[in-house]
Scaffold this motif. Structure first.
Motif, short mmCIF file in Angstrom:
data_model
loop_
_atom_site.label_atom_id
_atom_site.label_comp_id
_atom_site.label_asym_id
_atom_site.label_seq_id
_atom_site.Cartn_x
_atom_site.Cartn_y
_atom_site.Cartn_z
N VAL A 58 11.20 2.73 6.91
CA VAL A 58 10.73 3.25 8.19
C VAL A 58 9.79 2.20 8.78
N ASP A 59 10.02 1.87 10.06
CA ASP A 59 9.14 0.90 10.72
C ASP A 59 7.87 1.60 11.20
N VAL A 60 6.73 1.06 10.80
CA VAL A 60 5.43 1.61 11.18
C VAL A 60 4.66 0.53 11.94
N LEU A 61 4.08 0.91 13.08
CA LEU A 61 3.28 -0.03 13.86
C LEU A 61 1.89 -0.14 13.21
N VAL A 62 1.55 -1.36 12.80
CA VAL A 62 0.26 -1.62 12.17
C VAL A 62 -0.49 -2.64 13.03
N THR A 63 -1.78 -2.39 13.25
CA THR A 63 -2.59 -3.26 14.08
C THR A 63 -3.73 -3.85 13.26
N ALA A 64 -3.94 -5.15 13.42
CA ALA A 64 -5.09 -5.83 12.81
C ALA A 64 -6.11 -6.09 13.92
N LYS A 65 -7.34 -5.63 13.71
CA LYS A 65 -8.43 -5.85 14.66
C LYS A 65 -9.65 -6.33 13.89
N TRP A 66 -10.50 -7.09 14.56
CA TRP A 66 -11.71 -7.58 13.92
C TRP A 66 -12.63 -6.43 13.52
N LYS A 67 -12.57 -5.31 14.23
CA LYS A 67 -13.43 -4.16 13.96
C LYS A 67 -13.12 -3.49 12.62
N TYR A 68 -11.95 -3.76 12.07
CA TYR A 68 -11.52 -3.08 10.85
C TYR A 68 -12.08 -3.73 9.59
N GLN A 69 -12.70 -4.87 9.70
CA GLN A 69 -13.22 -5.59 8.53
C GLN A 69 -14.71 -5.85 8.73
N SER A 70 -15.53 -5.36 7.82
CA SER A 70 -16.99 -5.46 7.99
C SER A 70 -17.48 -6.91 8.08
N ALA A 71 -16.84 -7.83 7.40
CA ALA A 71 -17.26 -9.23 7.48
C ALA A 71 -17.03 -9.78 8.89
N PHE A 72 -15.96 -9.37 9.54
CA PHE A 72 -15.71 -9.81 10.91
C PHE A 72 -16.68 -9.15 11.89
N VAL A 73 -17.07 -7.90 11.61
CA VAL A 73 -18.07 -7.23 12.45
C VAL A 73 -19.40 -7.96 12.33
N TYR A 74 -19.80 -8.28 11.09
CA TYR A 74 -21.03 -9.04 10.87
C TYR A 74 -20.96 -10.39 11.58
N ALA A 125 -19.14 -15.27 5.22
CA ALA A 125 -18.57 -13.95 4.91
C ALA A 125 -17.18 -13.80 5.54
N ALA A 126 -17.08 -14.15 6.82
CA ALA A 126 -15.78 -14.04 7.50
C ALA A 126 -14.77 -15.02 6.90
#
Length: 186
Positions: A58-74, A125-126
């Motif tokens: 089954v094809d599932v739409l997955v999104t990568a965002k900077w907000k999803y990883q605490s190191a990128f938020v920092y 960190a990032a």
């Protein structure tokens, strides 16, 4: 002879101030572009997921965002702080025509050093998370994600690199200030 020495000293002060303004502007520009890159970093992909052995995936739409990883938020927050500081310090130093306020200069050098530490720690960190994204970790079954989200990973790597360049510009400012405090020609 005194008139010539005075002119040389004045030219040296102008050169030092021009170099300082250039490095501050560079730090501002590098961190600004880094903030924009990381802030706009998002990629979506259709990922085939097999739920049962006898059925098609089954094809599932997955999104990568900077907000999803605490190191990128920092990284985003730290780079935004450093960018804001670079803009304010650039304005303050360009408005300070006399340049004779020793207390202000000391505060700015200390804050420059704090921004260097902030940028280097957030970039580290990032960067560590980025390496995991590129290589994965087979010992704990963390799979690579950059083979799927290549654009996202490349943009994150560019943002980390730019913030490091901003940190290096601020580090050079601290080094030049230290050399000047010890009357070492720079």
């Amino acid at each position: 002879m005194d008139g010539m020495e005075g002119k040389v000293e004045m030219m040296n002060k102008r050169r030092v101030k021009s170099r300082e303004l250039f490095l501050r502007f560079s730090a501002f520009l590098f961190t600004l572009v880094s903030v924009i890159l990381i802030g706009l970093n998002k990629q979506s992909k259709l990922i085939p997921i097999k739920l049962l052995a006898n059925f098609p995936p089954v094809d599932v739409l997955v999104t990568a965002k900077w907000k999803y990883q605490s190191a990128f938020v920092y990284h985003m927050v730290a780079t935004l702080i450093a960018c804001s500081y670079a803009a304010v310090s650039l304005f303050v130093l360009s408005a300070n025509k006399g340049g004779g306020k020793r207390g202000l200069a000391s505060i700015i050098v200390i804050l420059d050093l704090v921004m260097v530490a902030l940028l280097f720690s957030s970039s580290s960190a990032a960067g560590a998370i980025g390496v995991l994204g590129y290589t994965g970790n087979s010992h704990v079954q963390w799979h690579k994600v950059c083979n799927v989200f290549g654009k996202f990973c490349e943009q994150a790597a560019a943002a980390v690199g730019l913030s490091l360049f901003g940190g290096l510009a601020l580090l050079l400012l601290v080094a030049f200030q230290a050399l000047g405090a010890h009357n070492i020609p720079n």
